[in-house]
Design a protein around this motif. Structure first.
Motif, PDB file in Angstrom:
ATOM      1  N   THR A 109      -2.784   4.867   4.668  1.00 16.39           N
ATOM      2  CA  THR A 109      -2.036   4.798   5.174  1.00 16.39           C
ATOM      3  C   THR A 109      -1.301   5.798   5.962  1.00 16.39           C
ATOM      4  O   THR A 109      -0.142   5.237   6.540  1.00 16.39           O
ATOM      5  CB  THR A 109      -1.105   5.390   3.424  1.00 16.39           C
ATOM      6  OG1 THR A 109      -1.292   4.730   2.033  1.00 16.39           O
ATOM      7  CG2 THR A 109       0.387   5.428   3.866  1.00 16.39           C
ATOM      8  N   ARG A 116       0.751  -1.501   0.060  1.00 12.20           N
ATOM      9  CA  ARG A 116      -0.271  -0.104  -0.057  1.00 12.20           C
ATOM     10  C   ARG A 116       0.644   1.389   0.050  1.00 12.20           C
ATOM     11  O   ARG A 116       0.829   2.257  -0.380  1.00 12.20           O
ATOM     12  CB  ARG A 116      -0.827  -0.086   1.653  1.00 12.20           C
ATOM     13  CG  ARG A 116      -1.926  -0.975   0.729  1.00 12.20           C
ATOM     14  CD  ARG A 116      -3.132  -0.125   2.120  1.00 12.20           C
ATOM     15  NE  ARG A 116      -2.216  -0.508   3.403  1.00 12.20           N
ATOM     16  CZ  ARG A 116      -2.581  -0.311   4.806  1.00 12.20           C
ATOM     17  NH1 ARG A 116      -4.058   0.079   4.514  1.00 12.20           N
ATOM     18  NH2 ARG A 116      -2.389  -1.100   5.446  1.00 12.20           N
ATOM     19  N   VAL A 117       1.930   1.617   0.557  1.00 11.06           N
ATOM     20  CA  VAL A 117       2.536   2.320   0.974  1.00 11.06           C
ATOM     21  C   VAL A 117       3.225   3.062   0.170  1.00 11.06           C
ATOM     22  O   VAL A 117       3.354   3.672  -0.595  1.00 11.06           O
ATOM     23  CB  VAL A 117       3.459   2.300   1.794  1.00 11.06           C
ATOM     24  CG1 VAL A 117       4.930   3.501   1.931  1.00 11.06           C
ATOM     25  CG2 VAL A 117       3.302   2.558   3.351  1.00 11.06           C
ATOM     26  N   ALA A 133       0.943   4.388  -2.984  1.00 10.95           N
ATOM     27  CA  ALA A 133       0.588   5.671  -2.238  1.00 10.95           C
ATOM     28  C   ALA A 133       1.951   6.770  -2.355  1.00 10.95           C
ATOM     29  O   ALA A 133       1.497   7.867  -2.817  1.00 10.95           O
ATOM     30  CB  ALA A 133       0.666   5.730  -0.701  1.00 10.95           C
ATOM     31  N   LEU A 155       7.601   4.975   2.900  1.00 14.50           N
ATOM     32  CA  LEU A 155       6.530   6.295   3.330  1.00 14.50           C
ATOM     33  C   LEU A 155       7.537   7.933   4.066  1.00 14.50           C
ATOM     34  O   LEU A 155       6.962   8.661   3.659  1.00 14.50           O
ATOM     35  CB  LEU A 155       5.941   5.581   4.761  1.00 14.50           C
ATOM     36  CG  LEU A 155       4.840   6.832   5.402  1.00 14.50           C
ATOM     37  CD1 LEU A 155       3.595   6.990   4.883  1.00 14.50           C
ATOM     38  CD2 LEU A 155       4.354   5.946   6.315  1.00 14.50           C
ATOM     39  N   GLU A 169       9.702  -0.631   3.630  1.00 15.03           N
ATOM     40  CA  GLU A 169       7.921   0.445   3.519  1.00 15.03           C
ATOM     41  C   GLU A 169       7.944   1.640   4.646  1.00 15.03           C
ATOM     42  O   GLU A 169       7.871   2.381   4.174  1.00 15.03           O
ATOM     43  CB  GLU A 169       7.292  -0.762   4.693  1.00 15.03           C
ATOM     44  CG  GLU A 169       5.538  -0.425   3.715  1.00 15.03           C
ATOM     45  CD  GLU A 169       4.160  -0.906   4.266  1.00 15.03           C
ATOM     46  OE1 GLU A 169       3.287  -0.637   4.425  1.00 15.03           O
ATOM     47  OE2 GLU A 169       4.681  -2.319   4.116  1.00 15.03           O
TER      48      GLU A 169
END
Length: 178
Positions: free
Chosen positions: A43, A23-24, A27, A62, A58
Motif C-alpha cells: 500500500t 487496496r487502501v 488496508a 491512506l 483513496e
C-alpha cells in the motif's frame, strides 16, 4: 457524543464486505480492525510516484490510516510508514510541486507579448487621438492660478498661502495648441 457517532459510522463502513473496496480501504479496514498495526508495504510502496494519480478518496483514506498510526508510539511506525507520512505532509505535490521545465521562459515570453500588445494599443490610440484640450496650454494654467489666488483658495498650505513657491496648476505642457 459526536466522536462516538463518528466511530460507529466508521466501523459500519469497515464492516462491509471487502470485495469492491480498493487496496487502501482494505488496508485501512485491516489496520482499524486489528488496532494500531502497520499498514501493508504494498500500500505504501512508491507512494511518491503514485500519490498524484490516486483518487482523492483513496488519498484521504491512506492519510487517515497514517494519522491513526501516528497517534500511537512513533517508534512503532515502520520505515515505510514514516516515509509515506513525511511525503504526504511535506512532499512536492499540490501547492509545493516543482514547476515544469520551461515554465519560467513561457511566463517571460507571455509577459513580453502582453507588454508589446499594450504598447501597440497605446501607440494606436495616441495616433488617432485629437489635439490636446485647450486647458492644457500654459496660458490657461497661469490664468487658473490667478483665479485661485483671487478666490483665496487653500489659504493654509496651498496656492493662496504666504510664501507659496509651487507651480500651482501649471504643469509640463505638451506642444502648444494654436
Amino acid at each position: 457524543m459526536m466522536r462516538q457517532s463518528l466511530l460507529r459510522s466508521s466501523r459500519s463502513i469497515i464492516a462491509r464486505p471487502a470485495v469492491a473496496r480498493p487496496r487502501v480501504l482494505q488496508a485501512v479496514a485491516a489496520t482499524q480492525s486489528r488496532g494500531a498495526h502497520a499498514i501493508s508495504n504494498p500500500t505504501l510502496a512508491n507512494i511518491e510516484k503514485r500519490w498524484e494519480e490516486m483518487p482523492p478518496q483513496e488519498q484521504a483514506d491512506l492519510w487517515m490510516a497514517l494519522r491513526d498510526r501516528m497517534k500511537t508510539n512513533w517508534a512503532e511506525l515502520t520505515l515505510q510508514e514514516q516515509k509515506a507520512a513525511y511525503y504526504i505532509a511535506f512532499g512536492n505535490h499540490g501547492p509545493r510541486a516543482t514547476a515544469p521545465p520551461g515554465e519560467g521562459r513561457t511566463i517571460f515570453l507571455q509577459v513580453m507579448a502582453g507588454l508589446a500588445a499594450s504598447f501597440v494599443l497605446f501607440a494606436t490610440i495616441r495616433m488617432f487621438a485629437g489635439p490636446a484640450p485647450s486647458t492644457m496650454n500654459k496660458e490657461w494654467q497661469e490664468a487658473t492660478n490667478e483665479y485661485l489666488k483671487a478666490q483665496n483658495s487653500e489659504p493654509i498650505s496651498g496656492l493662496s498661502s504666504q510664501g507659496y513657491k509651487g507651480p500651482g496648476q501649471v504643469q509640463s505642457s505638451p506642444k502648444k495648441v494654436e
